[in-house]
Design a protein around this motif. Sequence first.
Motif, PDB file in Angstrom:
ATOM      1  N   SER A  90       0.858  -1.183   0.000  1.00  0.00           N
ATOM      2  CA  SER A  90       0.000   0.000   0.000  1.00  0.00           C
ATOM      3  C   SER A  90       0.892   1.231   0.000  1.00  0.00           C
ATOM      4  O   SER A  90       1.925   1.269   0.670  1.00  0.00           O
ATOM      5  N   LYS A  91       0.505   2.239  -0.759  1.00  0.00           N
ATOM      6  CA  LYS A  91       1.289   3.465  -0.873  1.00  0.00           C
ATOM      7  C   LYS A  91       0.620   4.562  -0.061  1.00  0.00           C
ATOM      8  O   LYS A  91      -0.603   4.714  -0.102  1.00  0.00           O
ATOM      9  N   HIS A  92       1.442   5.296   0.656  1.00  0.00           N
ATOM     10  CA  HIS A  92       0.954   6.392   1.487  1.00  0.00           C
ATOM     11  C   HIS A  92       1.823   7.612   1.247  1.00  0.00           C
ATOM     12  O   HIS A  92       3.034   7.494   1.066  1.00  0.00           O
ATOM     13  N   GLN A  93       1.195   8.792   1.281  1.00  0.00           N
ATOM     14  CA  GLN A  93       1.949  10.023   1.118  1.00  0.00           C
ATOM     15  C   GLN A  93       1.946  10.761   2.454  1.00  0.00           C
ATOM     16  O   GLN A  93       0.899  10.963   3.061  1.00  0.00           O
ATOM     17  N   ILE A  94       3.132  11.146   2.900  1.00  0.00           N
ATOM     18  CA  ILE A  94       3.290  11.827   4.173  1.00  0.00           C
ATOM     19  C   ILE A  94       3.953  13.171   3.910  1.00  0.00           C
ATOM     20  O   ILE A  94       4.922  13.266   3.158  1.00  0.00           O
ATOM     21  N   ILE A  95       3.414  14.208   4.550  1.00  0.00           N
ATOM     22  CA  ILE A  95       4.014  15.530   4.463  1.00  0.00           C
ATOM     23  C   ILE A  95       4.981  15.680   5.639  1.00  0.00           C
ATOM     24  O   ILE A  95       4.598  15.511   6.792  1.00  0.00           O
ATOM     25  N   ILE A  96       6.229  15.990   5.347  1.00  0.00           N
ATOM     26  CA  ILE A  96       7.244  16.151   6.381  1.00  0.00           C
ATOM     27  C   ILE A  96       7.458  17.643   6.616  1.00  0.00           C
ATOM     28  O   ILE A  96       7.754  18.385   5.690  1.00  0.00           O
ATOM     29  N   ASP A  97       7.308  18.036   7.867  1.00  0.00           N
ATOM     30  CA  ASP A  97       7.594  19.430   8.222  1.00  0.00           C
ATOM     31  C   ASP A  97       8.742  19.539   9.222  1.00  0.00           C
ATOM     32  O   ASP A  97       9.083  20.621   9.674  1.00  0.00           O
ATOM     33  N   GLY A  98       9.325  18.401   9.587  1.00  0.00           N
ATOM     34  CA  GLY A  98      10.479  18.398  10.464  1.00  0.00           C
ATOM     35  C   GLY A  98      10.170  18.412  11.944  1.00  0.00           C
ATOM     36  O   GLY A  98      11.066  18.242  12.758  1.00  0.00           O
ATOM     37  N   ARG A  99       8.898  18.635  12.326  1.00  0.00           N
ATOM     38  CA  ARG A  99       8.600  18.735  13.753  1.00  0.00           C
ATOM     39  C   ARG A  99       7.543  17.752  14.227  1.00  0.00           C
ATOM     40  O   ARG A  99       7.439  17.482  15.412  1.00  0.00           O
TER      41      ARG A  99
END
Length: 125
Positions: A90-99
Amino acid sequence: MEAFLYLLIVGAIAKKLYNFRQSLDDREPERKSDPDSLKFISVYAKVREMNKAVDELEELEQFITDIQCCDDTHMKAVQIEIPNTVGESSKHQIIIDGRDRHSNRLLDIALDDRLHSSSFPSLYS
């Protein structure tokens, strides 16, 4: 008649040159195979394996740098694949903001992978 005599002389000279060449070839010592040249295939395979490991390590380092550089103004979208037991993923998209915890967890996983990965070959084996 002159043509026949001419062909006979040229043929005799060609035969003498051929015999002389054969005698030179017979006198050359037989070349023994160099043991170092036999190792080429195994050395080449090891070099390819090391190049692949370097590429993987560079990608991992770039991923770690991306996570560490992210903040409120510089975010990055990362797509991950999670394999399941049936062989699909399964593919998932995660937004990384560093915190957030996703960023911290991905950074922990990447750092752990860099330290303990067995996919990178040893230089001394």
